[in-house]
Design a protein around this motif. Sequence first.
Motif, PDB file in Angstrom:
ATOM      1  N   MET A 194       0.827  -1.199   0.000  1.00 34.94           N
ATOM      2  CA  MET A 194       0.000   0.000   0.000  1.00 34.94           C
ATOM      3  C   MET A 194       0.870   1.261   0.000  1.00 34.94           C
ATOM      4  O   MET A 194       0.592   2.191  -0.755  1.00 34.94           O
ATOM      5  CB  MET A 194      -0.927  -0.032   1.226  1.00 34.94           C
ATOM      6  N   THR A 195       1.912   1.269   0.827  1.00 35.84           N
ATOM      7  CA  THR A 195       2.803   2.426   0.885  1.00 35.84           C
ATOM      8  C   THR A 195       3.477   2.653  -0.459  1.00 35.84           C
ATOM      9  O   THR A 195       3.558   3.789  -0.934  1.00 35.84           O
ATOM     10  CB  THR A 195       3.866   2.234   1.986  1.00 35.84           C
ATOM     11  N   ALA A 196       3.952   1.578  -1.083  1.00 38.17           N
ATOM     12  CA  ALA A 196       4.618   1.708  -2.385  1.00 38.17           C
ATOM     13  C   ALA A 196       3.669   2.276  -3.427  1.00 38.17           C
ATOM     14  O   ALA A 196       4.064   3.117  -4.250  1.00 38.17           O
ATOM     15  CB  ALA A 196       5.164   0.357  -2.832  1.00 38.17           C
ATOM     16  N   ALA A 197       2.424   1.851  -3.412  1.00 39.59           N
ATOM     17  CA  ALA A 197       1.444   2.354  -4.381  1.00 39.59           C
ATOM     18  C   ALA A 197       1.202   3.850  -4.182  1.00 39.59           C
ATOM     19  O   ALA A 197       1.103   4.605  -5.159  1.00 39.59           O
ATOM     20  CB  ALA A 197       0.140   1.582  -4.253  1.00 39.59           C
ATOM     21  N   ILE A 198       1.136   4.288  -2.934  1.00 40.90           N
ATOM     22  CA  ILE A 198       0.924   5.711  -2.656  1.00 40.90           C
ATOM     23  C   ILE A 198       2.136   6.516  -3.092  1.00 40.90           C
ATOM     24  O   ILE A 198       1.999   7.607  -3.665  1.00 40.90           O
ATOM     25  CB  ILE A 198       0.599   5.922  -1.162  1.00 40.90           C
ATOM     26  N   VAL A 199       3.333   5.984  -2.858  1.00 40.04           N
ATOM     27  CA  VAL A 199       4.550   6.682  -3.270  1.00 40.04           C
ATOM     28  C   VAL A 199       4.609   6.798  -4.794  1.00 40.04           C
ATOM     29  O   VAL A 199       4.930   7.860  -5.344  1.00 40.04           O
ATOM     30  CB  VAL A 199       5.796   5.960  -2.711  1.00 40.04           C
ATOM     31  N   VAL A 200       4.287   5.725  -5.502  1.00 39.15           N
ATOM     32  CA  VAL A 200       4.282   5.763  -6.964  1.00 39.15           C
ATOM     33  C   VAL A 200       3.238   6.758  -7.467  1.00 39.15           C
ATOM     34  O   VAL A 200       3.492   7.538  -8.388  1.00 39.15           O
ATOM     35  CB  VAL A 200       4.053   4.350  -7.555  1.00 39.15           C
ATOM     36  N   ALA A 247       2.061   9.400  -5.874  1.00 48.12           N
ATOM     37  CA  ALA A 247       2.536  10.755  -5.580  1.00 48.12           C
ATOM     38  C   ALA A 247       3.621  11.172  -6.572  1.00 48.12           C
ATOM     39  O   ALA A 247       3.625  12.317  -7.054  1.00 48.12           O
ATOM     40  CB  ALA A 247       3.059  10.837  -4.145  1.00 48.12           C
ATOM     41  N   GLY A 248       4.537  10.276  -6.899  1.00 50.77           N
ATOM     42  CA  GLY A 248       5.579  10.575  -7.879  1.00 50.77           C
ATOM     43  C   GLY A 248       5.005  10.838  -9.256  1.00 50.77           C
ATOM     44  O   GLY A 248       5.452  11.749  -9.967  1.00 50.77           O
ATOM     45  N   PHE A 260       3.568  14.561 -13.502  1.00 52.44           N
ATOM     46  CA  PHE A 260       2.527  15.131 -14.352  1.00 52.44           C
ATOM     47  C   PHE A 260       2.461  16.642 -14.173  1.00 52.44           C
ATOM     48  O   PHE A 260       2.349  17.393 -15.147  1.00 52.44           O
ATOM     49  CB  PHE A 260       1.164  14.496 -14.040  1.00 52.44           C
ATOM     50  N   GLY A 261       2.547  17.092 -12.937  1.00 56.42           N
ATOM     51  CA  GLY A 261       2.522  18.533 -12.669  1.00 56.42           C
ATOM     52  C   GLY A 261       3.709  19.246 -13.296  1.00 56.42           C
ATOM     53  O   GLY A 261       3.560  20.342 -13.847  1.00 56.42           O
ATOM     54  N   LEU A 262       4.894  18.620 -13.226  1.00 55.70           N
ATOM     55  CA  LEU A 262       6.072  19.229 -13.853  1.00 55.70           C
ATOM     56  C   LEU A 262       5.904  19.318 -15.362  1.00 55.70           C
ATOM     57  O   LEU A 262       6.242  20.332 -15.979  1.00 55.70           O
ATOM     58  CB  LEU A 262       7.323  18.408 -13.517  1.00 55.70           C
ATOM     59  N   ALA A 263       5.372  18.251 -15.962  1.00 52.81           N
ATOM     60  CA  ALA A 263       5.166  18.251 -17.412  1.00 52.81           C
ATOM     61  C   ALA A 263       4.098  19.274 -17.810  1.00 52.81           C
ATOM     62  O   ALA A 263       4.268  20.023 -18.780  1.00 52.81           O
ATOM     63  CB  ALA A 263       4.777  16.853 -17.889  1.00 52.81           C
ATOM     64  N   LEU A 264       3.002  19.319 -17.066  1.00 56.46           N
ATOM     65  CA  LEU A 264       1.910  20.245 -17.374  1.00 56.46           C
ATOM     66  C   LEU A 264       2.359  21.700 -17.265  1.00 56.46           C
ATOM     67  O   LEU A 264       1.978  22.550 -18.078  1.00 56.46           O
ATOM     68  CB  LEU A 264       0.726  19.980 -16.442  1.00 56.46           C
TER      69      LEU A 264
END
Length: 143
Positions: free
Chosen positions: A1-7, A9-10, A15-19
């Motif tokens: 679950m933690t790994a999925a949240i980290v992925v 968030a990344g 996406f925000g950087l690209a946008l």
Amino acid sequence: MTAAIVVLAGALFGFGLALSGMVRPEVVLSFLQFRDWGLMLVMGGALAVALVAYQLVPRVQAAPLLGGSFDTHTARMHRNTFIGSALFGVGWGLSGVCPGPAIAGLGTGNVELLWVIGGALAGAWLQGVWADRGTAAPLTQDG
């Protein structure tokens, strides 16, 4: 679950950087040359999120969502911190690329950013070698 949240968030960060255009060196260089102020909004948004995350959340929440505890970080300024900051700024100004957006930019197909990532990795390795030599002396009143 933690790994999925980290992925997740990344991916959201990338996406925000690209946008925002931060993965395009010409956009960043235009901002640094005071010709385009659009990235100021991105930096302001990042500052607002950081203020909430570091100042408000620990006051209203007992522990981080993914476990652990909130810690305070007390840092001492070192001469090498200033030198590293200056080198980072010069590299950013010359290339128009920061390491985070460089990695996100690979996702947009800009493989030329591999040069930036290679340089960042080489700089990190060099800093590690330098630090192992024991040269990270804290600043004193004498400078």
